[in-house]
Design a protein around this motif. Structure first.
Motif, PDB file in Angstrom:
ATOM      1  N   LYS A 143       0.829  -1.208   0.000  1.00 59.57           N
ATOM      2  CA  LYS A 143       0.000   0.000   0.000  1.00 59.57           C
ATOM      3  C   LYS A 143       0.865   1.261   0.000  1.00 59.57           C
ATOM      4  O   LYS A 143       0.567   2.229  -0.695  1.00 59.57           O
ATOM      5  N   LEU A 144       1.954   1.217   0.771  1.00 59.88           N
ATOM      6  CA  LEU A 144       2.801   2.397   0.919  1.00 59.88           C
ATOM      7  C   LEU A 144       3.584   2.716  -0.351  1.00 59.88           C
ATOM      8  O   LEU A 144       3.718   3.870  -0.733  1.00 59.88           O
ATOM      9  N   ILE A 145       4.116   1.670  -1.017  1.00 62.00           N
ATOM     10  CA  ILE A 145       4.966   1.963  -2.187  1.00 62.00           C
ATOM     11  C   ILE A 145       4.146   2.336  -3.407  1.00 62.00           C
ATOM     12  O   ILE A 145       4.695   2.770  -4.413  1.00 62.00           O
ATOM     13  N   ASP A 146       2.829   2.211  -3.319  1.00 61.37           N
ATOM     14  CA  ASP A 146       1.966   2.661  -4.416  1.00 61.37           C
ATOM     15  C   ASP A 146       2.142   4.156  -4.666  1.00 61.37           C
ATOM     16  O   ASP A 146       1.901   4.635  -5.771  1.00 61.37           O
ATOM     17  N   GLU A 147       2.538   4.879  -3.611  1.00 60.02           N
ATOM     18  CA  GLU A 147       2.590   6.335  -3.695  1.00 60.02           C
ATOM     19  C   GLU A 147       3.999   6.869  -3.949  1.00 60.02           C
ATOM     20  O   GLU A 147       4.244   8.060  -3.835  1.00 60.02           O
ATOM     21  N   THR A 148       4.941   5.990  -4.276  1.00 60.56           N
ATOM     22  CA  THR A 148       6.313   6.459  -4.504  1.00 60.56           C
ATOM     23  C   THR A 148       6.893   5.849  -5.771  1.00 60.56           C
ATOM     24  O   THR A 148       6.507   4.742  -6.171  1.00 60.56           O
ATOM     25  N   ASN A 149       7.799   6.591  -6.388  1.00 62.74           N
ATOM     26  CA  ASN A 149       8.576   6.049  -7.514  1.00 62.74           C
ATOM     27  C   ASN A 149      10.053   6.034  -7.172  1.00 62.74           C
ATOM     28  O   ASN A 149      10.891   5.766  -8.026  1.00 62.74           O
ATOM     29  N   ASP A 150      10.365   6.350  -5.908  1.00 66.53           N
ATOM     30  CA  ASP A 150      11.771   6.367  -5.471  1.00 66.53           C
ATOM     31  C   ASP A 150      12.287   4.948  -5.309  1.00 66.53           C
ATOM     32  O   ASP A 150      11.521   3.988  -5.274  1.00 66.53           O
ATOM     33  N   ASP A 151      13.617   4.846  -5.180  1.00 66.60           N
ATOM     34  CA  ASP A 151      14.190   3.569  -4.775  1.00 66.60           C
ATOM     35  C   ASP A 151      13.809   3.309  -3.321  1.00 66.60           C
ATOM     36  O   ASP A 151      13.683   4.237  -2.524  1.00 66.60           O
ATOM     37  N   VAL A 152      13.619   2.042  -2.999  1.00 70.06           N
ATOM     38  CA  VAL A 152      13.314   1.642  -1.626  1.00 70.06           C
ATOM     39  C   VAL A 152      14.596   1.082  -1.021  1.00 70.06           C
ATOM     40  O   VAL A 152      15.201   0.161  -1.559  1.00 70.06           O
ATOM     41  N   SER A 153      15.008   1.664   0.092  1.00 67.94           N
ATOM     42  CA  SER A 153      16.207   1.197   0.777  1.00 67.94           C
ATOM     43  C   SER A 153      15.825   0.026   1.687  1.00 67.94           C
ATOM     44  O   SER A 153      14.933   0.157   2.525  1.00 67.94           O
ATOM     45  N   VAL A 154      16.474  -1.120   1.499  1.00 66.45           N
ATOM     46  CA  VAL A 154      16.156  -2.327   2.264  1.00 66.45           C
ATOM     47  C   VAL A 154      17.346  -2.669   3.158  1.00 66.45           C
ATOM     48  O   VAL A 154      18.480  -2.754   2.686  1.00 66.45           O
ATOM     49  N   SER A 155      17.086  -2.839   4.451  1.00 72.91           N
ATOM     50  CA  SER A 155      18.121  -3.271   5.402  1.00 72.91           C
ATOM     51  C   SER A 155      17.586  -4.488   6.131  1.00 72.91           C
ATOM     52  O   SER A 155      16.415  -4.514   6.514  1.00 72.91           O
ATOM     53  N   LEU A 156      18.434  -5.488   6.331  1.00 74.23           N
ATOM     54  CA  LEU A 156      17.914  -6.681   7.008  1.00 74.23           C
ATOM     55  C   LEU A 156      19.001  -7.405   7.793  1.00 74.23           C
ATOM     56  O   LEU A 156      20.199  -7.219   7.579  1.00 74.23           O
TER      57      LEU A 156
END
Length: 372
Positions: free
Chosen positions: A211-224
Motif C-alpha cells: 500500500k505504501l509503495i503505491d505512492e512512490t517512484n523512489d528507490d526503496v532502501s532495504v536493510s535486514l
C-alpha cells in the motif's frame, strides 16, 4: 506539545500508520499512535510489536513535545473534518488529554504516557541494498496471492526472499507457496545483497508495504538481519520482524521433466475459465482441461447445478491430456501474466504444471492438479 498542521497532510500520514494498529489488542498502548513534534516536523509512530511504522510530515511546531493518542479514533476524526482545515493538536494544559481543534470543532482525546510506547529494539541490520519501487511492486504483486493463510504452517505465511542464481546469473528471488500453488519471481541481484540470509517477510508486512509503495517512484532502501527487515523510502520507515522458520526446499516442487507445451491467449483463457467455473461447486471449484492438438476444452459439472463446457484454440502438438485444477488458482495465476500469451508446461494428468508468461522469463508459477 502544540502544533498546527494541514488536514490533508495529517490524514495521509495517519491513514498509513493507523492501518498497522490492530483493532483488538489487550495492551492499551498498542491502540495508540505516538506523536512527536520537533524542528518543524511531526513524527507519527505505530506498532503491533511485530511491525513498526514511522512517518514524518511537515507542520508548524508551536511547542515541541510528544504524546500518544488513539490511532483509529484520531484518524476517523481527521477524516471527517472539512477539506482545507487547519488542525491544531495541543496537550499542553493536561498531559493526559489531547485537544484537537479545527474551525468550530473541538475534540478531547485521552492520552497514554509516551514512556509506555514500545520501541522495536534495534540490533544491527547488516545487509543493505536498494530496489526500485517498480521492481518491489512487481515482486509483491506476482507472489503474494500464493502466500499461505494456514497458521499451522506459519513458515509459509510470507514471501521468502533470498539471493540465488539463474543460469549462472545472480538474482534476488522471491517465492511464495501454500502447498497447492507456487509463485517464483526474480530480479537482478542488487548491489549489497549477495551475502544476505534467506528471509521470510510476513504477510501483513507485505500488505502494508504494498500500500505504501503505491505512492512512490523512489528507490526503496532495504536493510535486514536474520530477524528483522526495514524498508525506507520518502518519509516512511517500515520495520518488521521476520518469520522465524525454515522455508521448504521449493526447488524440489518445480518439475523438470514437463516436456509438453501448450500456448494460449491468456485473456481468452481466463474469461473461459471464469465462465465455466460458475457451475462448479463452491468448495472445490474444480475445472477440467481436456487438451488436444489445436484445441482446449474446459468443463465443469456439479450434481446440483448442471454442467458447462467451452472450447478455445491453443497451440499444442503433443498427445491428449486431461487434467483438473482449482479454477480460482488458475485465475489467480492468469492475472499475473502481463503479456498476451501464457505457456503451460505439462507432463501428465497427475503431475504439477508450470505456467509462464511468454513475454517475461522472470516469473514462474507451479500449480498442483486435482481430481475432477
Amino acid at each position: 506539545m502544540k502544533i498546527t498542521i494541514e488536514r490533508a497532510s495529517l490524514m495521509k500520514s495517519l491513514a498509513h500508520v493507523q492501518s498497522v494498529v490492530e483493532r483488538r489488542t489487550t495492551i492499551p498502548i498498542l491502540s495508540n499512535v505516538k506523536l512527536d513534534a520537533h524542528g518543524g516536523r511531526l513524527s507519527l509512530n505505530a506498532t503491533d510489536m511485530d511491525l513498526d511504522i514511522v512517518e514524518t510530515v511537515e507542520c508548524e511546531v508551536i511547542t515541541e513535545g510528544a504524546t500518544t493518542a488513539p490511532a483509529h479514533m484520531l484518524y476517523d476524526i481527521v477524516r471527517k473534518l472539512p477539506d482545507g482545515s487547519q488542525v491544531e493538536l495541543d496537550n499542553g494544559a493536561n498531559e493526559e488529554l489531547l485537544t484537537l481543534r479545527a474551525g468550530r470543532s473541538k475534540f478531547t482525546l485521552a492520552c497514554l504516557p509516551t514512556m509506555d510506547f514500545p520501541v522495536m529494539s534495534g540490533g544491527e541490520l547488516d545487509h543493505n541494498f536498494a530496489l526500485p519501487a517498480g521492481e518491489l511492486k512487481g515482486i509483491i504483486d506476482r507472489t503474494r496471492f500464493a502466500i499461505s493463510t494456514e497458521e499451522t504452517r506459519y513458515y509459509l505465511n510470507g514471501i521468502y526472499m533470498h539471493a540465488g542464481e539463474n543460469n549462472g546469473v545472480p538474482v534476488l528471488r522471491s517465492v511464495a507457496t501454500d502447498g497447492h500453488r507456487l509463485a517464483s519471481v526474480e530480479v537482478p541481484l542488487p548491489d549489497g545483497s549477495a551475502d544476505m540470509p534467506g528471509v521470510i517477510v510476513p504477510r501483513k508486512t507485505v500488505g502494508e508495504l504494498r500500500k505504501l509503495i503505491d505512492e512512490t517512484n523512489d528507490d526503496v532502501s532495504v536493510s535486514l538481519s536474520e530477524t528483522k527487515i526495514r524498508f525506507a523510502f520518502g518519509e516512511v520507515v517500515l520495520t518488521s520482524k521476520l518469520i522465524d522458520g525454515t522455508f521448504p526446499d521449493y526447488e524440489r516442487v518445480i518439475p523438470t521433466g514437463n516436456d509438453k507445451m501448450m500456448e494460449l491467449d491468456c485473456k481468452t483463457f481466463a474469461a473461459a475459465v471464469d465462465r465455466v467455473s460458475a457451475i462448479s461447486t463452491e468448495k472445490s471449484r474444480a475445472i477440467k482441461l481436456a487438451i488436444a492438438p489445436g484445441a482446449l476444452v474446459l468443463s465443469a459439472s456439479s450434481p446440483d447445478a448442471g454442467s458447462a463446457t467451452e472450447e478455445i484454440e491453443v497451440s499444442y502438438s503433443a498427445e491428449n491430456i486431461e487434467i483438473g485444477f482449482n479454477s480460482k488458482y488458475l485465475l489467480d495465476i492468469a492475472q499475473q501474466v502481463e503479456g498476451e500469451t501464457a505457456q503451460f508446461m505439462l507432463s501428465d494428468g497427475g503431475s504439477p504444471t508450470i505456467v509462464r508468461d511468454a513475454s517475461d522469463a522472470s516469473a514462474l508459477y507451479v500449480l498442483m492438479p486435482m481430481r475432477v
